[in-house]
Design an enzyme around this catalytic site. Structure first.
Site, PDB file in Angstrom:
ATOM      1  N   ASP A  82       0.856  -1.193   0.000  1.00  0.00           N
ATOM      2  CA  ASP A  82       0.000   0.000   0.000  1.00  0.00           C
ATOM      3  C   ASP A  82       0.891   1.244   0.000  1.00  0.00           C
ATOM      4  O   ASP A  82       1.891   1.283   0.722  1.00  0.00           O
ATOM      5  CB  ASP A  82      -0.870  -0.064   1.273  1.00  0.00           C
ATOM      6  CG  ASP A  82      -1.859   1.072   1.371  1.00  0.00           C
ATOM      7  OD1 ASP A  82      -2.381   1.494   0.329  1.00  0.00           O
ATOM      8  OD2 ASP A  82      -2.123   1.521   2.510  1.00  0.00           O
ATOM      9  N   GLU A 134      -2.244   6.018  -8.248  1.00  0.00           N
ATOM     10  CA  GLU A 134      -3.168   7.047  -7.753  1.00  0.00           C
ATOM     11  C   GLU A 134      -3.045   8.316  -8.579  1.00  0.00           C
ATOM     12  O   GLU A 134      -1.941   8.774  -8.875  1.00  0.00           O
ATOM     13  CB  GLU A 134      -2.855   7.326  -6.272  1.00  0.00           C
ATOM     14  CG  GLU A 134      -3.780   8.359  -5.649  1.00  0.00           C
ATOM     15  CD  GLU A 134      -3.645   8.408  -4.113  1.00  0.00           C
ATOM     16  OE1 GLU A 134      -3.452   7.347  -3.496  1.00  0.00           O
ATOM     17  OE2 GLU A 134      -3.714   9.516  -3.558  1.00  0.00           O
ATOM     18  N   GLY A 206      -8.870   5.572   2.319  1.00  0.00           N
ATOM     19  CA  GLY A 206      -9.504   6.302   3.423  1.00  0.00           C
ATOM     20  C   GLY A 206     -10.883   5.789   3.769  1.00  0.00           C
ATOM     21  O   GLY A 206     -11.788   6.570   4.075  1.00  0.00           O
ATOM     22  N   GLY A 207     -11.054   4.474   3.734  1.00  0.00           N
ATOM     23  CA  GLY A 207     -12.380   3.887   4.003  1.00  0.00           C
ATOM     24  C   GLY A 207     -12.935   4.226   5.382  1.00  0.00           C
ATOM     25  O   GLY A 207     -14.149   4.425   5.530  1.00  0.00           O
TER      26      GLY A 207
HETATM   27  O1  G3H Z   1      -4.066   3.198   2.306  1.00  0.00           O
HETATM   28  C1  G3H Z   1      -4.704   3.068   3.359  1.00  0.00           C
HETATM   29  C2  G3H Z   1      -5.907   3.776   3.599  1.00  0.00           C
HETATM   30  O2  G3H Z   1      -6.285   4.576   2.584  1.00  0.00           O
HETATM   31  C3  G3H Z   1      -6.527   3.794   4.920  1.00  0.00           C
HETATM   32  O3  G3H Z   1      -7.224   4.972   5.200  1.00  0.00           O
HETATM   33  O4  G3H Z   1      -6.954   4.988   7.647  1.00  0.00           O
HETATM   34  O5  G3H Z   1      -8.589   6.473   6.548  1.00  0.00           O
HETATM   35  O6  G3H Z   1      -8.988   4.022   6.641  1.00  0.00           O
HETATM   36  P1  G3H Z   1      -7.995   5.124   6.591  1.00  0.00           P
HETATM   37 ZN    ZN Z   2      -4.424   5.220   1.429  1.00  0.00          ZN
END
Ligand code: G3H
Ligand code: ZN
Length: 277
Positions: A82, A134, A206-207
């Site tokens: 990631d 991205e 960003g879930g």
């Molecule tokens: O790449 C990881 C994420 O986008 C996690 O985002 O911490 O807001 O769930 P978050």
């Molecule tokens: Zn992320």
């Protein structure tokens, strides 16, 4: 089960009309918990670790932990890099056995972003590993990396970006944010527009904090992968925080670690069940 190849996992999700949750790990406990949560929910997904979180471990260690965590797994699970921050990290992770890769050059100007992604794609595709890239930039906090600017994905750049880079998944910035400090405001019409242009499936970073109805709606907009980091980290950290608040002489690390695995697993199970409802 063995760690599943990213292309196979995407095909499996598409075939069954599922979104893949990608849960962030940092260590052994989180890795075991994610595998447990996905198995309890009987759902496929990804374990992912960011370049930033590889500081305390290394790709080989994470692959080893993931293999152990998946020994009794009955659902397909992949291992994803990631926010891969460099070509060196990409290579190290592919070489170690990661089955899916993100190269994140979204902070660079358009042409430079393309070049970085092209380089990663060339390497990864040689080994049959898909690449997420991205376009646009998310606001917020991903661990200790803070981004204040908010640059939404420009739909007019999408086709050119995907065609030139050859990437397999596109992470979008549509009002989603990293971390828990800023409220996400997902622009669904923009996401829809991007989905009509993009020839490849989309990824929502960003879930944590995004309303579940928003994620469920986004499924119709070719959203295949949703990243959850902070929600799981909070479940992990709060286990220790609560115990310490209760008793400042608490020292039972193994019991608390086992409890943290349970708490993170429950959170992962809850999230994956809700998004695919
Ligand atoms: O790449 C990881 C994420 O986008 C996690 O985002 O911490 O807001 O769930 P978050
Ligand atoms: Zn992320």
């Amino acid at each position: 089960m063995k760690i599943v190849n990213g292309f196979d996992l995407i095909a499996h999700a598409e075939k069954h009309g599922l979104m893949l949750p990608a849960f962030n790990t940092t260590n052994l406990e989180m890795t075991y918990a994610i595998a447990k949560g996905l198995n309890n929910a009987k759902s496929p997904g990804m374990i992912q670790i960011s370049s930033n979180n590889l500081r305390l471990s290394d790709p080989e260690a994470i692959v080893y932990l993931t293999k152990r965590a998946l020994e009794d797994s009955d659902v397909p699970i992949g291992l994803h890099l990631d926010h891969g921050k460099s070509y060196e990290d990409v290579k190290a992770c592919v070489n170690a056995g990661f089955t899916s890769i993100m190269i994140d050059a979204s902070h660079l100007p358009f042409e430079e972003n393309i070049k970085e992604v092209q380089r990663a794609v060339e390497y990864c595709h040689f080994y049959g590993v898909p690449v997420e890239a991205e376009l646009g930039c998310l606001q917020g906090k991903e661990e200790d990396i803070v981004v204040e600017s908010d640059a939404k994905t420009d739909p007019d750049m999408v086709l050119d970006f995907v065609n030139q880079t050859g990437c397999d998944l596109l992470a979008v910035a549509v009002g989603n944010v990293h971390g828990l400090d800023i409220e996400p405001k997902v622009d669904l019409p923009l996401l829809k527009k991007i989905s009509e242009i993009s020839p490849i499936p989309l990824v929502m970073h960003g879930g944590s904090g995004i309303p579940f109805e928003t994620i469920q709606t986004a499924r119709a907009y070719n959203l295949i992968k949703v990243n959850y980091g902070s929600d799981l980290r909070k479940a992990f950290v709060s286990t220790f925080g609560v115990a310490y608040d209760k008793n400042h002489n608490e020292t039972n690390v193994i019991e608390l670690s086992l409890e943290a695995v349970e708490n993170v697993a429950k959170e992962a199970e809850k999230l994956v069940k809700i998004i695919n409802e």
